[in-house]
Structures are given as structure tokens and as C-alpha cells.
Motif scaffolding. Structure first.
Motif, PDB file in Angstrom:
ATOM      1  N   LYS A   1       0.838  -1.191   0.000  1.00 11.39           N
ATOM      2  CA  LYS A   1       0.000   0.000   0.000  1.00 11.39           C
ATOM      3  C   LYS A   1       0.877   1.247   0.000  1.00 11.39           C
ATOM      4  O   LYS A   1       2.006   1.223   0.481  1.00 11.39           O
ATOM      5  N   GLN A   2       0.324   2.349  -0.535  1.00 13.12           N
ATOM      6  CA  GLN A   2       1.061   3.605  -0.569  1.00 13.12           C
ATOM      7  C   GLN A   2       1.515   4.023   0.822  1.00 13.12           C
ATOM      8  O   GLN A   2       2.662   4.426   1.009  1.00 13.12           O
ATOM      9  N   ALA A   3       0.607   3.942   1.783  1.00 10.12           N
ATOM     10  CA  ALA A   3       0.926   4.375   3.151  1.00 10.12           C
ATOM     11  C   ALA A   3       2.067   3.543   3.726  1.00 10.12           C
ATOM     12  O   ALA A   3       2.928   4.068   4.447  1.00 10.12           O
ATOM     13  N   GLU A   4       2.092   2.264   3.403  1.00 10.22           N
ATOM     14  CA  GLU A   4       3.150   1.376   3.901  1.00 10.22           C
ATOM     15  C   GLU A   4       4.509   1.769   3.323  1.00 10.22           C
ATOM     16  O   GLU A   4       5.492   1.916   4.054  1.00 10.22           O
ATOM     17  N   LEU A   5       4.554   1.963   2.004  1.00 14.09           N
ATOM     18  CA  LEU A   5       5.810   2.348   1.363  1.00 14.09           C
ATOM     19  C   LEU A   5       6.250   3.727   1.847  1.00 14.09           C
ATOM     20  O   LEU A   5       7.427   3.935   2.148  1.00 14.09           O
ATOM     21  N   ALA A   6       5.314   4.655   1.958  1.00 13.59           N
ATOM     22  CA  ALA A   6       5.647   6.003   2.419  1.00 13.59           C
ATOM     23  C   ALA A   6       6.278   5.964   3.806  1.00 13.59           C
ATOM     24  O   ALA A   6       7.270   6.649   4.061  1.00 13.59           O
ATOM     25  N   ALA A   7       5.726   5.168   4.692  1.00 10.32           N
ATOM     26  CA  ALA A   7       6.275   5.056   6.049  1.00 10.32           C
ATOM     27  C   ALA A   7       7.688   4.472   6.013  1.00 10.32           C
ATOM     28  O   ALA A   7       8.573   4.940   6.737  1.00 10.32           O
ATOM     29  N   LEU A   8       7.905   3.473   5.177  1.00 13.39           N
ATOM     30  CA  LEU A   8       9.219   2.838   5.090  1.00 13.39           C
ATOM     31  C   LEU A   8      10.299   3.788   4.573  1.00 13.39           C
ATOM     32  O   LEU A   8      11.460   3.688   4.963  1.00 13.39           O
ATOM     33  N   VAL A   9       9.919   4.704   3.679  1.00 14.73           N
ATOM     34  CA  VAL A   9      10.901   5.622   3.097  1.00 14.73           C
ATOM     35  C   VAL A   9      10.847   7.003   3.750  1.00 14.73           C
ATOM     36  O   VAL A   9      11.473   7.946   3.272  1.00 14.73           O
ATOM     37  N   GLN A  10      10.115   7.099   4.847  1.00 17.94           N
ATOM     38  CA  GLN A  10      10.034   8.316   5.654  1.00 17.94           C
ATOM     39  C   GLN A  10       9.554   9.525   4.857  1.00 17.94           C
ATOM     40  O   GLN A  10      10.194  10.569   4.816  1.00 17.94           O
ATOM     41  N   MET A  11       8.396   9.349   4.191  1.00 19.15           N
ATOM     42  CA  MET A  11       7.770  10.468   3.502  1.00 19.15           C
ATOM     43  C   MET A  11       6.268  10.411   3.746  1.00 19.15           C
ATOM     44  O   MET A  11       5.752   9.376   4.162  1.00 19.15           O
ATOM     45  N   GLN A  12       5.601  11.508   3.519  1.00 20.93           N
ATOM     46  CA  GLN A  12       4.157  11.555   3.702  1.00 20.93           C
ATOM     47  C   GLN A  12       3.477  10.780   2.569  1.00 20.93           C
ATOM     48  O   GLN A  12       3.926  10.835   1.412  1.00 20.93           O
ATOM     49  N   PRO A  13       2.378  10.073   2.876  1.00 17.97           N
ATOM     50  CA  PRO A  13       1.657   9.364   1.816  1.00 17.97           C
ATOM     51  C   PRO A  13       1.240  10.279   0.658  1.00 17.97           C
ATOM     52  O   PRO A  13       1.280   9.868  -0.497  1.00 17.97           O
ATOM     53  N   ALA A  14       0.882  11.524   0.977  1.00 13.51           N
ATOM     54  CA  ALA A  14       0.481  12.465  -0.078  1.00 13.51           C
ATOM     55  C   ALA A  14       1.647  12.771  -1.019  1.00 13.51           C
ATOM     56  O   ALA A  14       1.453  12.932  -2.233  1.00 13.51           O
TER      57      ALA A  14
END
Length: 83
Positions: A34-47
Motif C-alpha cells: 500500500k502507498q501508506a506502507e511504502l511512504a512510512a518505510l521511506v520516511q515520507m508523507q503518503p500524499a
């Protein structure tokens, strides 16, 4: 009267940003992430990730490297037009 001097971001070719974004999205979906999962892993906001995938912006090389690392691909794979 002083002018507010702000750094201007270099213009990004829409085609390039869109191509990279589409590659990130395709690979992320192949990994069933999921976008939110990848965003959290790479330390960026989902937006931010969403905007990158839509081609609205191009992630920095550092961020692109982190995205590719988490997706298990080499950065060049996200930069070439066909996979």
C-alpha cells in the motif's frame, strides 16, 4: 523594498516525472504494498508518494534510492521507460 529571494525548483519534464511515478506505482502494486506502507518505510508523507506516482513531482535521488531499496529494485529500473 526587499524582494523575497526564494530558491526556485528546476522545472521537471512532466513526461519524466510521470514515467518514474508510473514505474514506482506499478512495482509497488506488484509487491502488493500500500502507498501508506511504502511512504512510512521511506520516511515520507503518503500524499508526497501519491503526487510522485501521479507524476506531479519527481522524488529526489536520495528518496528515489530509498523507494527502490524498499521495493527491491535498482534505481535504474524506475528511470527506464520500459520494463
Amino acid at each position: 523594498m526587499k524582494k523575497n529571494k526564494t530558491k526556485k525548483q528546476p522545472k521537471i519534464e512532466n513526461e519524466e516525472a510521470l514515467r518514474v511515478g508510473q514505474a514506482i506505482r506499478r512495482i509497488r502494486r506488484e509487491r502488493k504494498m500500500k502507498q501508506a506502507e511504502l511512504a512510512a518505510l521511506v520516511q515520507m508523507q503518503p500524499a508526497q508518494l501519491c503526487n510522485s506516482e501521479k507524476g506531479n513531482n519527481l522524488p529526489s535521488l536520495k528518496t528515489l534510492g530509498r523507494i527502490c531499496k524498499e521495493l527491491g529494485v535498482r534505481p535504474g529500473k524506475a528511470l527506464v521507460s520500459k520494463f
